[in-house]
Design an enzyme around this catalytic site. Structure first.
Site, short mmCIF file in Angstrom:
data_model
loop_
_atom_site.label_atom_id
_atom_site.label_comp_id
_atom_site.label_asym_id
_atom_site.label_seq_id
_atom_site.Cartn_x
_atom_site.Cartn_y
_atom_site.Cartn_z
N HIS A 1 0.85 -1.19 0.00
CA HIS A 1 0.00 0.00 0.00
C HIS A 1 0.89 1.24 0.00
O HIS A 1 1.17 1.83 1.04
CB HIS A 1 -0.90 -0.01 1.24
CG HIS A 1 -1.95 1.06 1.24
ND1 HIS A 1 -3.20 0.86 1.80
CD2 HIS A 1 -1.96 2.33 0.77
CE1 HIS A 1 -3.92 1.98 1.67
NE2 HIS A 1 -3.17 2.88 1.05
N GLU B 1 -2.69 -1.67 -3.10
CA GLU B 1 -3.76 -0.86 -2.53
C GLU B 1 -3.37 0.61 -2.58
O GLU B 1 -2.19 0.95 -2.54
CB GLU B 1 -3.99 -1.24 -1.06
CG GLU B 1 -4.40 -2.66 -0.81
CD GLU B 1 -4.63 -2.93 0.66
OE1 GLU B 1 -5.28 -3.94 0.97
OE2 GLU B 1 -4.12 -2.15 1.50
N HIS C 1 -8.25 -5.43 7.34
CA HIS C 1 -8.00 -4.39 8.32
C HIS C 1 -8.32 -4.91 9.73
O HIS C 1 -9.47 -5.15 10.06
CB HIS C 1 -8.78 -3.10 8.06
CG HIS C 1 -8.07 -1.89 8.63
ND1 HIS C 1 -7.13 -1.17 7.93
CD2 HIS C 1 -8.11 -1.33 9.86
CE1 HIS C 1 -6.65 -0.20 8.68
NE2 HIS C 1 -7.23 -0.28 9.86
#
Length: 238
Positions: A43, A70, A190
């Site tokens: 990410h 991401e 998450h």
């Protein structure tokens, strides 16, 4: 089968704290696969405080499973994804200075923008996923944007799990059922951990993929990376 994609951002955070190349992010990506991970997630953020854009370019040819990138689809990010051509791109509505992701897209209000970005990625042959809250309306909106998959933002589930896991899982099951009915692939991520992952998977067994980084790397400090990856894979067994 639900795949485990290991997010290696935290490894890059440790490296960046001292400069140099220890730990070696590229080696960790390769080793995660050797230890059983079925994907690698990165990410990159605009300030490159953990994974750097150059890391992404270097990791791509090393990954033998699936690479998932991401991020917030700003111009710089879009250019990187189209250059690298990962297996999957996950669109996350982060601000430039955001500590960590804390909400999903409003897929209704941002439909035109998301549809345009997704179209560009799909034209390049990249599987697309939209990060969403466990809302049936947002899942339906994601479908209208043309995405291949959604990724459910699971922090609320993780936060509610110790108090009442049955209540915590409910909105996720409802959203997951809508995604299934609409023909959308389903990812989740998450704050999933060894404590809460088994129950999540047991209630939503048609998950395609979970992306886990922070908790997994923390566990690896005590258990070792290989043992930790195997423990997370055990949580995803049918």
């Amino acid at each position: 089968m639900t795949k485990l994609s290991v997010n290696i951002n935290k490894v890059a955070t440790i490296r960046n704290a001292r400069g140099g190349n220890n730990p070696d992010v590229l080696k960790v990506a390769v080793d995660c696969e050797l230890f059983g991970a079925q994907g690698i997630t990165v990410h990159p953020r605009p300030d490159e405080r953990h994974i750097r854009y150059m890391d992404v370019r270097s990791i791509k040819p090393l990954v033998k499973t699936e690479l998932n990138i991401e991020g917030n689809p700003i111009d710089k990010y879009i250019e990187l994804v189209l250059e690298v051509c990962p297996t999957q791109v996950t669109l996350v509505p982060d601000t430039d200075d955001q500590l960590t992701s804390n909400h999903g897209w409003d897929t209704v209000a941002n439909r035109a923008f998301l549809t345009d970005v997704i179209g560009r990625f799909k034209e390049a042959g990249i599987r697309t996923s939209i990060f969403v809250d466990p809302s049936c309306k947002m899942v339906e909106g994601a479908k209208e944007c043309g995405t291949d998959r959604i990724e459910l933002y699971t922090e609320p589930y993780a936060a509610g799990y110790p108090r009442n896991r049955e209540e915590a899982i409910k909105p996720f099951v409802e959203a997951a059922k809508v995604a299934k009915e609409l023909g959308l692939g389903l990812n989740a991520g998450h704050d999933l951990s060894l404590e809460n992952l088994t129950y999540f998977h047991r209630n939503i067994p048609w998950l395609d993929e979970v992306s886990i980084g922070h908790a997994l790397i923390c566990d690896a400090l005590y258990m070792g990376l290989g043992n930790t990856i195997q423990a997370y894979l055990a949580c995803l067994k049918d």
